[in-house]
Design a protein around this motif. Sequence first.
Motif, PDB file in Angstrom:
ATOM      1  N   ASN A   8       0.846  -1.195   0.000  1.00 30.06           N
ATOM      2  CA  ASN A   8       0.000   0.000   0.000  1.00 30.06           C
ATOM      3  C   ASN A   8       0.877   1.239   0.000  1.00 30.06           C
ATOM      4  OD1 ASN A   8      -1.940   1.997   0.411  1.00 30.06           O
ATOM      5  ND2 ASN A   8      -3.188   0.666   1.693  1.00 30.06           N
ATOM      6  N   GLN A   9       0.885   1.971  -1.103  1.00 29.94           N
ATOM      7  CA  GLN A   9       1.792   3.109  -1.281  1.00 29.94           C
ATOM      8  C   GLN A   9       1.163   4.452  -0.981  1.00 29.94           C
ATOM      9  OE1 GLN A   9       2.850   3.036  -5.441  1.00 29.94           O
ATOM     10  NE2 GLN A   9       0.833   3.729  -6.122  1.00 29.94           N
ATOM     11  N   THR A  10      -0.114   4.493  -0.640  1.00 28.82           N
ATOM     12  CA  THR A  10      -0.836   5.769  -0.585  1.00 28.82           C
ATOM     13  C   THR A  10      -0.450   6.618   0.626  1.00 28.82           C
ATOM     14  OG1 THR A  10      -2.723   4.730  -1.678  1.00 28.82           O
ATOM     15  CG2 THR A  10      -3.117   6.831  -0.599  1.00 28.82           C
ATOM     16  N   HIS A  11      -0.106   7.872   0.358  1.00 29.57           N
ATOM     17  CA  HIS A  11       0.032   8.879   1.402  1.00 29.57           C
ATOM     18  C   HIS A  11      -1.372   9.424   1.657  1.00 29.57           C
ATOM     19  CE1 HIS A  11       1.715  13.089   2.670  1.00 29.57           C
ATOM     20  NE2 HIS A  11       1.268  12.406   3.705  1.00 29.57           N
ATOM     21  N   TYR A  12      -1.958   9.039   2.772  1.00 27.52           N
ATOM     22  CA  TYR A  12      -3.366   9.321   3.073  1.00 27.52           C
ATOM     23  C   TYR A  12      -3.422  10.485   4.049  1.00 27.52           C
ATOM     24  CZ  TYR A  12      -8.260   8.036   4.185  1.00 27.52           C
ATOM     25  OH  TYR A  12      -9.622   8.000   4.342  1.00 27.52           O
ATOM     26  N   VAL A  13      -4.033  11.575   3.622  1.00 28.19           N
ATOM     27  CA  VAL A  13      -4.080  12.792   4.439  1.00 28.19           C
ATOM     28  C   VAL A  13      -5.533  13.110   4.747  1.00 28.19           C
ATOM     29  CG1 VAL A  13      -3.482  15.234   4.582  1.00 28.19           C
ATOM     30  CG2 VAL A  13      -1.962  13.647   3.374  1.00 28.19           C
ATOM     31  N   TYR A  14      -5.887  13.096   6.032  1.00 29.46           N
ATOM     32  CA  TYR A  14      -7.274  13.342   6.448  1.00 29.46           C
ATOM     33  C   TYR A  14      -7.364  14.614   7.280  1.00 29.46           C
ATOM     34  CZ  TYR A  14     -11.513  13.255   9.174  1.00 29.46           C
ATOM     35  OH  TYR A  14     -12.688  13.626   9.752  1.00 29.46           O
ATOM     36  N   GLY A  15      -8.466  15.347   7.109  1.00 26.98           N
ATOM     37  CA  GLY A  15      -8.776  16.420   8.031  1.00 26.98           C
ATOM     38  C   GLY A  15      -9.477  17.595   7.375  1.00 26.98           C
ATOM     39  N   PRO A  16     -10.284  18.322   8.156  1.00 26.16           N
ATOM     40  CA  PRO A  16     -10.943  19.515   7.639  1.00 26.16           C
ATOM     41  C   PRO A  16      -9.926  20.537   7.136  1.00 26.16           C
ATOM     42  CG  PRO A  16     -11.914  18.845   9.728  1.00 26.16           C
ATOM     43  CD  PRO A  16     -10.692  18.011   9.543  1.00 26.16           C
ATOM     44  N   GLY A  17     -10.147  21.023   5.929  1.00 23.03           N
ATOM     45  CA  GLY A  17      -9.277  22.036   5.357  1.00 23.03           C
ATOM     46  C   GLY A  17      -8.051  21.512   4.637  1.00 23.03           C
ATOM     47  N   GLU A  18      -7.805  20.200   4.679  1.00 21.87           N
ATOM     48  CA  GLU A  18      -6.584  19.668   4.079  1.00 21.87           C
ATOM     49  C   GLU A  18      -6.553  19.805   2.560  1.00 21.87           C
ATOM     50  OE1 GLU A  18      -3.850  18.848   5.289  1.00 21.87           O
ATOM     51  OE2 GLU A  18      -4.205  18.413   7.405  1.00 21.87           O
ATOM     52  N   PRO A 135       1.383   7.548 -12.167  1.00 19.28           N
ATOM     53  CA  PRO A 135       0.889   7.778 -10.804  1.00 19.28           C
ATOM     54  C   PRO A 135      -0.462   8.486 -10.814  1.00 19.28           C
ATOM     55  CG  PRO A 135       3.161   8.544 -11.056  1.00 19.28           C
ATOM     56  CD  PRO A 135       2.653   8.238 -12.426  1.00 19.28           C
ATOM     57  N   VAL A 136      -1.264   8.196  -9.810  1.00 19.82           N
ATOM     58  CA  VAL A 136      -2.581   8.814  -9.628  1.00 19.82           C
ATOM     59  C   VAL A 136      -2.621   9.461  -8.249  1.00 19.82           C
ATOM     60  CG1 VAL A 136      -5.071   8.393  -9.442  1.00 19.82           C
ATOM     61  CG2 VAL A 136      -3.711   7.152 -11.152  1.00 19.82           C
ATOM     62  N   ALA A 137      -3.234  10.628  -8.158  1.00 19.16           N
ATOM     63  CA  ALA A 137      -3.495  11.277  -6.872  1.00 19.16           C
ATOM     64  C   ALA A 137      -4.962  11.667  -6.825  1.00 19.16           C
ATOM     65  CB  ALA A 137      -2.601  12.506  -6.692  1.00 19.16           C
ATOM     66  N   THR A 138      -5.509  11.821  -5.611  1.00 15.47           N
ATOM     67  CA  THR A 138      -6.936  12.104  -5.501  1.00 15.47           C
ATOM     68  C   THR A 138      -7.235  13.137  -4.422  1.00 15.47           C
ATOM     69  OG1 THR A 138      -7.639  10.536  -3.755  1.00 15.47           O
ATOM     70  CG2 THR A 138      -7.263   9.626  -5.946  1.00 15.47           C
ATOM     71  N   VAL A 139      -8.272  13.905  -4.684  1.00 13.44           N
ATOM     72  CA  VAL A 139      -8.957  14.692  -3.657  1.00 13.44           C
ATOM     73  C   VAL A 139     -10.379  14.161  -3.639  1.00 13.44           C
ATOM     74  CG1 VAL A 139      -9.731  16.974  -2.916  1.00 13.44           C
ATOM     75  CG2 VAL A 139      -7.510  16.724  -4.055  1.00 13.44           C
ATOM     76  N   LEU A 140     -10.745  13.488  -2.567  1.00 14.48           N
ATOM     77  CA  LEU A 140     -12.026  12.793  -2.508  1.00 14.48           C
ATOM     78  C   LEU A 140     -13.164  13.765  -2.206  1.00 14.48           C
ATOM     79  CD1 LEU A 140     -13.288   9.902  -2.572  1.00 14.48           C
ATOM     80  CD2 LEU A 140     -13.107   9.915  -0.078  1.00 14.48           C
ATOM     81  N   THR A 141     -14.232  13.688  -3.007  1.00 13.04           N
ATOM     82  CA  THR A 141     -15.404  14.535  -2.770  1.00 13.04           C
ATOM     83  C   THR A 141     -16.648  13.729  -2.427  1.00 13.04           C
ATOM     84  OG1 THR A 141     -16.063  14.546  -5.106  1.00 13.04           O
ATOM     85  CG2 THR A 141     -14.528  16.267  -4.378  1.00 13.04           C
ATOM     86  N   LEU A 142     -16.562  12.397  -2.498  1.00 12.53           N
ATOM     87  CA  LEU A 142     -17.707  11.547  -2.199  1.00 12.53           C
ATOM     88  C   LEU A 142     -17.204  10.212  -1.645  1.00 12.53           C
ATOM     89  CD1 LEU A 142     -20.669  10.649  -2.282  1.00 12.53           C
ATOM     90  CD2 LEU A 142     -20.344  10.059  -4.702  1.00 12.53           C
ATOM     91  N   PRO A 143     -17.344   9.982  -0.334  1.00 14.50           N
ATOM     92  CA  PRO A 143     -16.894   8.706   0.225  1.00 14.50           C
ATOM     93  C   PRO A 143     -17.856   7.581  -0.143  1.00 14.50           C
ATOM     94  CG  PRO A 143     -17.891  10.052   1.949  1.00 14.50           C
ATOM     95  CD  PRO A 143     -17.880  10.881   0.696  1.00 14.50           C
ATOM     96  N   ILE A 177      -6.247  12.911  -0.494  1.00 12.97           N
ATOM     97  CA  ILE A 177      -6.674  13.882   0.511  1.00 12.97           C
ATOM     98  C   ILE A 177      -8.149  13.649   0.796  1.00 12.97           C
ATOM     99  CG2 ILE A 177      -7.007  16.332   1.008  1.00 12.97           C
ATOM    100  CD1 ILE A 177      -4.619  16.911  -0.828  1.00 12.97           C
ATOM    101  N   VAL A 178      -8.466  13.411   2.062  1.00 10.51           N
ATOM    102  CA  VAL A 178      -9.842  13.150   2.490  1.00 10.51           C
ATOM    103  C   VAL A 178     -10.237  14.239   3.482  1.00 10.51           C
ATOM    104  CG1 VAL A 178     -11.413  11.490   3.559  1.00 10.51           C
ATOM    105  CG2 VAL A 178      -9.502  10.670   2.142  1.00 10.51           C
ATOM    106  N   ASP A 179     -10.999  15.200   2.992  1.00  8.87           N
ATOM    107  CA  ASP A 179     -11.392  16.383   3.758  1.00  8.87           C
ATOM    108  C   ASP A 179     -12.908  16.352   3.940  1.00  8.87           C
ATOM    109  OD1 ASP A 179     -12.134  18.924   4.613  1.00  8.87           O
ATOM    110  OD2 ASP A 179     -10.619  19.943   3.394  1.00  8.87           O
ATOM    111  N   PRO A 180     -13.395  16.098   5.170  1.00 10.50           N
ATOM    112  CA  PRO A 180     -14.842  15.940   5.365  1.00 10.50           C
ATOM    113  C   PRO A 180     -15.645  17.190   5.075  1.00 10.50           C
ATOM    114  CG  PRO A 180     -13.722  16.035   7.489  1.00 10.50           C
ATOM    115  CD  PRO A 180     -12.654  15.925   6.440  1.00 10.50           C
ATOM    116  N   THR A 181     -15.016  18.355   5.046  1.00 13.74           N
ATOM    117  CA  THR A 181     -15.773  19.566   4.728  1.00 13.74           C
ATOM    118  C   THR A 181     -16.253  19.559   3.272  1.00 13.74           C
ATOM    119  OG1 THR A 181     -13.787  20.837   4.101  1.00 13.74           O
ATOM    120  CG2 THR A 181     -14.450  20.888   6.422  1.00 13.74           C
TER     121      THR A 181
END
Length: 397
Positions: A8-18, A135-143, A177-181
């Motif tokens: 698993n190579q993903t740099h997973y960044v969570y948090g409001p405003g990230e 390579p693929v990177a993501t900013v998640l907008t729908l979990p 990047i997983v930003d709940p906002t």
Amino acid sequence: MLNFAYQNQTHYVYGPGEHLNLGTLLHPHCTGKILLHYGGGSIERTGLLQRTRKSLNQAGIEFVELGGVKPNPSVELVRKGIEIARREKVKLVLAVGGGSVIDSAKGIATGVPNDCDIWELYSRKGSVPAHEPLPVATVLTLPAAGSENSPNTVLTNEATGRKLGFKHMKLRPVLSIVDPTLFLTLPHSQMAYGACDMLCHIFERYFTNTNDTALSDALAEATMRTIITQARRLNTDLGNADAWGQLALCGTVAHNDLLGLGREQSWACHALEHELSAVYDVPHGAGLAVVVPAYMEAVWPYNPGIYAQWATNVMGVTPQRDTAAVVQEGIERLRAWYRELGLPQTMQELGIPADADFSAMAAAACKTYGGGAAIPTLPGVHPLTAEEATAIYQAAI
């Protein structure tokens, strides 16, 4: 427990405003121009597209854009993206969106370095491309789909009416990047579809004939309970960022294969649903809500122990001497949860007629997932023939 290998190579960044830190976080992964890939509508209305462009520009990241991804992402748009990425000499694909956008981005990333048509790779089950994906990177907008940390991707070929998947370990995003906002403006239906998809990702791994899987059993059960609880919180309060954050993490864990380590896996329900959504373009989570209970009722007698364990440990059914009663109550409680979230229960609610050609869809599902066997079957606690798969579709009428 079975032998396994996990990477698993993903740099997973969570948090409001990230998501505002996208440029800074992505910069170490950029060796050249990137393709910014997204859907449309909401990403512009909410200002996310403008903020994404600003963050990339501030970090000095050069990019080109391709929007227009729709649910059940199309191979035609992926082909267009491959052409753009090759022409612009793109080195990374950035997906800003939900599972459909990420799946489309992964298709583009796979196709760019490979000469064959992208659909050929999806059509050949287990095929290995000549060259590794970009390579693929993501900013998640729908979990929902868990694509932000999985090696999997699914595309739809509208010309042939097929919906097929592809897997490559290098398709695990290098950054997510997983930003709940970003989830606070989502409609209720998307939350419900997403929660249903997450739960089924775990079902496909949990309901297995593999023995001695105590740790992954416990992890899976805890994740399933959390999905059910957080979806209920959001059912009455879509503005609850904490509930969104917990649900999003569940979606990631549900499909990054941590819960499938050392286990046989099924994917029969996904195979059955993919045929429905390919032919009738129904939302994936809605299709699963219709297929899953009918599937459970058909196969649980072949391994009643694991289904009774789920009914007790996840759905809260009181253990009884009558295993059948325990399992059936568990299935009914699952149906009740689906109804609570406003999910459909029948083919007709999906807009699929009772006289649909279910036998053709069942045969196609078995052929795709049957591993090239002379008589292809769908895997699971009980391998399903095309006739049995047809009966499951019909049970949901």
